[in-house]
Scaffold this motif. Structure first.
Motif, PDB file in Angstrom:
ATOM      1  N   SER A  42       0.381  -1.297  -0.508  1.00 54.83           N
ATOM      2  CA  SER A  42      -0.203   0.085  -0.199  1.00 54.83           C
ATOM      3  C   SER A  42       0.947   1.357   0.246  1.00 54.83           C
ATOM      4  CB  SER A  42      -1.048  -0.057   1.191  1.00 54.83           C
ATOM      5  OG  SER A  42      -0.235   0.332   2.612  1.00 54.83           O
ATOM      6  N   VAL A  43       0.184   2.533  -0.445  1.00 53.25           N
ATOM      7  CA  VAL A  43       0.943   3.534  -1.435  1.00 53.25           C
ATOM      8  C   VAL A  43       0.217   4.887  -0.060  1.00 53.25           C
ATOM      9  CG1 VAL A  43       1.468   5.305  -2.509  1.00 53.25           C
ATOM     10  CG2 VAL A  43       1.795   3.285  -3.214  1.00 53.25           C
ATOM     11  N   HIS A  44       0.129   5.415   0.990  1.00 60.71           N
ATOM     12  CA  HIS A  44      -0.042   6.875   1.447  1.00 60.71           C
ATOM     13  C   HIS A  44       0.630   7.994   0.986  1.00 60.71           C
ATOM     14  CE1 HIS A  44      -0.480   4.765   5.227  1.00 60.71           C
ATOM     15  NE2 HIS A  44      -1.268   3.993   4.375  1.00 60.71           N
ATOM     16  N   ARG A  45      -0.725   8.811   0.009  1.00 61.86           N
ATOM     17  CA  ARG A  45      -0.412   9.591  -0.010  1.00 61.86           C
ATOM     18  C   ARG A  45      -1.336  10.990   0.623  1.00 61.86           C
ATOM     19  NH1 ARG A  45       0.577  11.926  -5.632  1.00 61.86           N
ATOM     20  NH2 ARG A  45      -0.686  14.251  -5.747  1.00 61.86           N
ATOM     21  N   GLY A  46      -1.607  12.002   0.580  1.00 58.58           N
ATOM     22  CA  GLY A  46      -1.950  13.432   1.295  1.00 58.58           C
ATOM     23  C   GLY A  46      -1.685  13.301   2.463  1.00 58.58           C
ATOM     24  N   GLU A  47      -0.934  12.759   2.872  1.00 55.88           N
ATOM     25  CA  GLU A  47      -0.476  12.547   4.741  1.00 55.88           C
ATOM     26  C   GLU A  47       1.297  13.692   4.748  1.00 55.88           C
ATOM     27  OE1 GLU A  47      -0.699   8.766   5.795  1.00 55.88           O
ATOM     28  OE2 GLU A  47      -2.073   8.842   5.508  1.00 55.88           O
ATOM     29  N   VAL A  48       1.745  13.887   6.048  1.00 55.43           N
ATOM     30  CA  VAL A  48       2.903  14.201   6.059  1.00 55.43           C
ATOM     31  C   VAL A  48       4.040  12.584   5.782  1.00 55.43           C
ATOM     32  CG1 VAL A  48       4.616  15.248   8.004  1.00 55.43           C
ATOM     33  CG2 VAL A  48       2.034  16.074   8.276  1.00 55.43           C
ATOM     34  N   THR A  49       4.688  13.701   4.965  1.00 60.20           N
ATOM     35  CA  THR A  49       6.130  12.285   5.138  1.00 60.20           C
ATOM     36  C   THR A  49       7.016  12.645   5.574  1.00 60.20           C
ATOM     37  OG1 THR A  49       4.732  11.211   3.595  1.00 60.20           O
ATOM     38  CG2 THR A  49       6.874  10.782   3.693  1.00 60.20           C
ATOM     39  N   ILE A  50       7.908  11.703   5.510  1.00 58.07           N
ATOM     40  CA  ILE A  50       9.238  11.694   6.336  1.00 58.07           C
ATOM     41  C   ILE A  50       9.793  10.895   5.980  1.00 58.07           C
ATOM     42  CG2 ILE A  50      10.841  11.962   8.300  1.00 58.07           C
ATOM     43  CD1 ILE A  50       8.920  12.249   9.831  1.00 58.07           C
ATOM     44  N   ALA A  51      11.137  11.829   4.686  1.00 60.11           N
ATOM     45  CA  ALA A  51      11.954  10.900   3.457  1.00 60.11           C
ATOM     46  C   ALA A  51      12.855  11.121   3.450  1.00 60.11           C
ATOM     47  CB  ALA A  51      11.508  11.407   2.037  1.00 60.11           C
ATOM     48  N   ARG A  52      14.154   9.906   3.063  1.00 62.25           N
ATOM     49  CA  ARG A  52      14.939  10.450   2.727  1.00 62.25           C
ATOM     50  C   ARG A  52      14.744  11.533   1.954  1.00 62.25           C
ATOM     51  NH1 ARG A  52      15.128   5.274   2.421  1.00 62.25           N
ATOM     52  NH2 ARG A  52      15.351   4.727   0.651  1.00 62.25           N
ATOM     53  N   ARG A  53      16.435  12.077   1.801  1.00 65.81           N
ATOM     54  CA  ARG A  53      16.486  13.331   1.121  1.00 65.81           C
ATOM     55  C   ARG A  53      17.920  13.578   0.636  1.00 65.81           C
ATOM     56  NH1 ARG A  53      18.915  18.319   2.795  1.00 65.81           N
ATOM     57  NH2 ARG A  53      19.190  18.281   5.328  1.00 65.81           N
ATOM     58  N   THR A  54      18.053  13.954  -1.432  1.00 66.54           N
ATOM     59  CA  THR A  54      19.621  14.134  -1.002  1.00 66.54           C
ATOM     60  C   THR A  54      19.818  15.937  -1.273  1.00 66.54           C
ATOM     61  OG1 THR A  54      19.576  12.062  -2.711  1.00 66.54           O
ATOM     62  CG2 THR A  54      21.009  13.877  -3.407  1.00 66.54           C
ATOM     63  N   GLY A  55      20.464  16.663  -1.217  1.00 68.14           N
ATOM     64  CA  GLY A  55      20.609  17.909  -1.185  1.00 68.14           C
ATOM     65  C   GLY A  55      20.137  18.581  -0.510  1.00 68.14           C
ATOM     66  N   ALA A  56      19.649  19.803  -0.339  1.00 68.09           N
ATOM     67  CA  ALA A  56      19.275  20.686  -0.264  1.00 68.09           C
ATOM     68  C   ALA A  56      17.855  20.933  -0.992  1.00 68.09           C
ATOM     69  CB  ALA A  56      19.491  22.354  -0.134  1.00 68.09           C
ATOM     70  N   ILE A  57      16.816  21.087   0.611  1.00 66.77           N
ATOM     71  CA  ILE A  57      15.755  21.740  -0.283  1.00 66.77           C
ATOM     72  C   ILE A  57      15.039  21.906   1.133  1.00 66.77           C
ATOM     73  CG2 ILE A  57      13.067  20.015   0.091  1.00 66.77           C
ATOM     74  CD1 ILE A  57      14.150  17.607  -0.556  1.00 66.77           C
ATOM     75  N   THR A  58      14.832  23.510   0.386  1.00 64.04           N
ATOM     76  CA  THR A  58      13.584  24.643   1.156  1.00 64.04           C
ATOM     77  C   THR A  58      11.957  24.472   1.427  1.00 64.04           C
ATOM     78  OG1 THR A  58      14.741  26.273  -0.402  1.00 64.04           O
ATOM     79  CG2 THR A  58      13.088  27.153   1.081  1.00 64.04           C
ATOM     80  N   PRO A  59      12.132  24.463   2.759  1.00 63.82           N
ATOM     81  CA  PRO A  59       9.981  24.799   2.714  1.00 63.82           C
ATOM     82  C   PRO A  59      10.122  25.375   2.681  1.00 63.82           C
ATOM     83  CG  PRO A  59      12.575  24.834   5.635  1.00 63.82           C
ATOM     84  CD  PRO A  59      12.831  24.406   3.978  1.00 63.82           C
ATOM     85  N   GLY A  60       8.379  25.069   2.449  1.00 66.23           N
ATOM     86  CA  GLY A  60       7.732  25.942   1.221  1.00 66.23           C
ATOM     87  C   GLY A  60       6.829  25.802   0.708  1.00 66.23           C
ATOM     88  N   PHE A  61       6.472  25.897  -0.251  1.00 68.11           N
ATOM     89  CA  PHE A  61       5.664  24.864  -1.894  1.00 68.11           C
ATOM     90  C   PHE A  61       6.770  24.703  -2.755  1.00 68.11           C
ATOM     91  CE2 PHE A  61       2.081  26.595   0.887  1.00 68.11           C
ATOM     92  CZ  PHE A  61       1.450  25.312   0.215  1.00 68.11           C
ATOM     93  N   THR A  62       6.874  23.758  -2.909  1.00 71.08           N
ATOM     94  CA  THR A  62       7.366  23.383  -3.695  1.00 71.08           C
ATOM     95  C   THR A  62       7.724  21.789  -4.370  1.00 71.08           C
ATOM     96  OG1 THR A  62      10.234  23.516  -4.669  1.00 71.08           O
ATOM     97  CG2 THR A  62       9.282  22.237  -2.245  1.00 71.08           C
ATOM     98  N   GLU A  63       8.671  21.798  -5.947  1.00 69.45           N
ATOM     99  CA  GLU A  63       8.548  20.258  -6.355  1.00 69.45           C
ATOM    100  C   GLU A  63       9.747  19.356  -6.013  1.00 69.45           C
ATOM    101  OE1 GLU A  63       7.694  20.424 -10.503  1.00 69.45           O
ATOM    102  OE2 GLU A  63       6.038  22.038 -10.512  1.00 69.45           O
ATOM    103  N   LEU A  64       9.215  18.449  -5.499  1.00 65.70           N
ATOM    104  CA  LEU A  64      10.660  17.182  -5.473  1.00 65.70           C
ATOM    105  C   LEU A  64      10.355  16.087  -6.390  1.00 65.70           C
ATOM    106  CD1 LEU A  64       9.577  16.630  -2.079  1.00 65.70           C
ATOM    107  CD2 LEU A  64      11.593  18.094  -2.651  1.00 65.70           C
TER     108      LEU A  64
END
Length: 99
Positions: A42-64
């Protein structure tokens, strides 16, 4: 679930209803939260998700986009990722809400 592991950020495949760990820079649909031995999960969407990241990601509305390892990174350019509301980041992860 083509190469995906529980907790990975996953995207669609060419087969309807199937997801995989996509190559870097691709849009995604959510986080794989369960994975059975027979490949069903099962895949969850539309919830708060904590994921590993690569590189800098600025908080706010953005495209990942996916980073190719089951995590996320900032999309290379507008229109190439998944629009998200990034709540916060820490040393190695990002908390985001998928819109």
């Amino acid at each position: 679930m083509a190469g995906a592991e529980k907790g990975d950020i996953v995207g669609p495949t060419a087969n309807p209803g199937e997801v995989e760990r996509p190559a870097a820079g691709k849009p995604f649909v959510g986080e794989l939260v369960t994975l059975e031995r027979d490949g069903v999960g099962s895949v969850h969407r539309g919830e708060v998700t904590i994921a590993r990241r690569t590189g800098a990601i600025t908080p706010g509305f953005t495209e990942l986009a996916t980073d190719g390892t089951g995590g996320v990174q900032a999309a290379a350019s507008a229109g190439t990722g998944t629009r998200c509301h990034v709540i916060a980041t820490d040393a190695d992860s990002v908390a985001f809400y998928i819109l």
